[in-house]
Design a protein around this motif. Structure first.
Motif, PDB file in Angstrom:
ATOM      1  N   ASP A   1       0.825  -1.208   0.000  1.00  0.00           N
ATOM      2  CA  ASP A   1       0.000   0.000   0.000  1.00  0.00           C
ATOM      3  C   ASP A   1       0.862   1.262   0.000  1.00  0.00           C
ATOM      4  N   ALA A   2       1.989   1.205   0.691  1.00  0.00           N
ATOM      5  CA  ALA A   2       2.903   2.353   0.678  1.00  0.00           C
ATOM      6  C   ALA A   2       3.447   2.586  -0.728  1.00  0.00           C
ATOM      7  N   ALA A   3       3.770   1.489  -1.414  1.00  0.00           N
ATOM      8  CA  ALA A   3       4.278   1.611  -2.784  1.00  0.00           C
ATOM      9  C   ALA A   3       3.237   2.251  -3.694  1.00  0.00           C
ATOM     10  N   LYS A   4       1.969   1.880  -3.499  1.00  0.00           N
ATOM     11  CA  LYS A   4       0.892   2.482  -4.302  1.00  0.00           C
ATOM     12  C   LYS A   4       0.791   3.979  -4.043  1.00  0.00           C
ATOM     13  N   ALA A   5       1.190   4.392  -2.822  1.00  0.00           N
ATOM     14  CA  ALA A   5       1.152   5.815  -2.465  1.00  0.00           C
ATOM     15  C   ALA A   5       2.450   6.526  -2.841  1.00  0.00           C
ATOM     16  N   GLY A   6       3.369   5.793  -3.477  1.00  0.00           N
ATOM     17  CA  GLY A   6       4.627   6.395  -3.910  1.00  0.00           C
ATOM     18  C   GLY A   6       5.723   6.387  -2.873  1.00  0.00           C
TER      19      GLY A   6
END
Length: 331
Positions: free
Chosen positions: A230-235
């Motif tokens: 989820d952090a990766a999806k948020a950049g």
């Protein structure tokens, strides 16, 4: 050991042994419910549109059924009238035949009178026949209108069921979405309540696995992976250092300049480092978070801000003195 004390210890061990599984299952339920609620939230406008359309279909079906009912009622009345007229014609024919018999018996005989009576009988019989045809036609028409009304009633029932189902689906979605904050808080509280028991369990027995190269306790593996994704999806690119062996903890104490490996408090080291046997890293329940290959050592970083805003959703709590250190208990 007394039997009662042994039984108490066994009960405590059972609770501890189940804590890890319960914590993991609680978090999975929380994630699944979050995903489901998000999907319902996305679908809700379309569900409402469908309910409105089904309502319009039901209204149209009701009008069609009402119209068919009116046509059928008219056909019933028409059939009743036509058969009444047919019955009247038959009575008139009987009277005409009696009149003919009377004319033939009347003295003195009159060919003219008999001819008129005979003509009247024929006319009456013709009327009976024509009204019989009309009556039968009215029956056929009534049968047709009843068939059409039955079809309209069936469509109305189907439209009503479809509308009711659509309305119930919207109501369920709205209720589920409205209850999500309360459900989320309850599941989070449940996981928090279990966290100390999870640690107690891990001190006795645990197993580890790797998540994107980070070794963690299996209990938190799913939550940790979900957080990284989820952090990766948020950049925000996150990673970290999780599990350490006892030997690695001892070596870290030494390298961090702790006055004594076994007794000096964590705060006495150049970098706060727990006494061997007390660190949650040794059971895979703590992670020193990194971002872009560097330790998150400042609360001003984008990575820490994201963690501070979101890590709690995944069951991880920050140790206030160490921006990089996150565990399921915050210690």
């Amino acid at each position: 050991m007394p039997a009662q004390a042994a039984a108490a210890d066994d009960a405590a061990a059972t609770v501890a042994a189940s804590a890890g599984t319960s914590w993991a299952e609680t978090m999975r339920r929380k994630f699944d419910l979050e995903t489901y609620t998000a999907r319902l939230t996305t679908q809700l406008p379309a569900l409402r549109t469908t309910a409105a359309a089904r309502g319009a279909d039901e209204a149209a079906a009701l009008k069609a059924e009402t119209d068919a009912q009116a046509v059928m009622d008219k056909a019933v009345a028409t059939e009743r009238t036509m058969y009444a007229r047919h019955a009247g014609a038959k009575n008139a024919a009987k009277l005409a035949k009696k009149a003919l018999v009377a004319a033939k018996k009347q003295k003195p005989a009159s060919k003219t009178r008999v001819a008129k009576a005979t003509a009247a009988v024929k006319k009456a019989d013709d009327l009976v026949k024509s009204r019989a045809v009309i009556a039968r036609t009215s029956t056929a028409t009534l049968t047709l209108t009843r068939t059409r009304h039955a079809a309209a009633a069936k469509k109305l029932a189907a439209a009503t069921t479809a509308h009711d189902t659509a309305v119930k689906t919207v109501a369920y979605a709205e209720k589920r979405i409205a209850s999500w904050p309360k459900d989320r808080a309850a599941l989070a509280a449940q996981a928090t309540e279990l966290s100390e028991a999870v640690v107690t369990q891990a001190r006795v027995k645990y197993s580890t696995t790797q998540v994107y190269g980070v070794t963690v306790n299996r209990v938190v593996a799913f939550s940790f992976q979900r957080m990284i994704d989820d952090a990766a999806k948020a950049g925000v690119k996150l990673s970290g250092g999780g599990f350490r062996t006892r030997e690695q903890q001892i070596a870290l104490r030494k390298s961090n300049g702790c006055p004594d490996v076994w007794t000096a408090p964590s705060s006495s080291c150049r970098v706060p480092t727990a006494i061997p046997g007390r660190s949650l890293h040794e059971v895979g329940l703590a992670i020193d978070m990194t971002s872009g290959g560097s330790t998150i050592n400042t609360r001003k970083s984008a990575a820490f801000k994201w963690m501070a805003a979101n890590a709690g959703k995944y069951g991880f709590v920050n140790l206030p003195s160490e921006p990089w250190h996150w565990s399921i208990t915050g210690s």
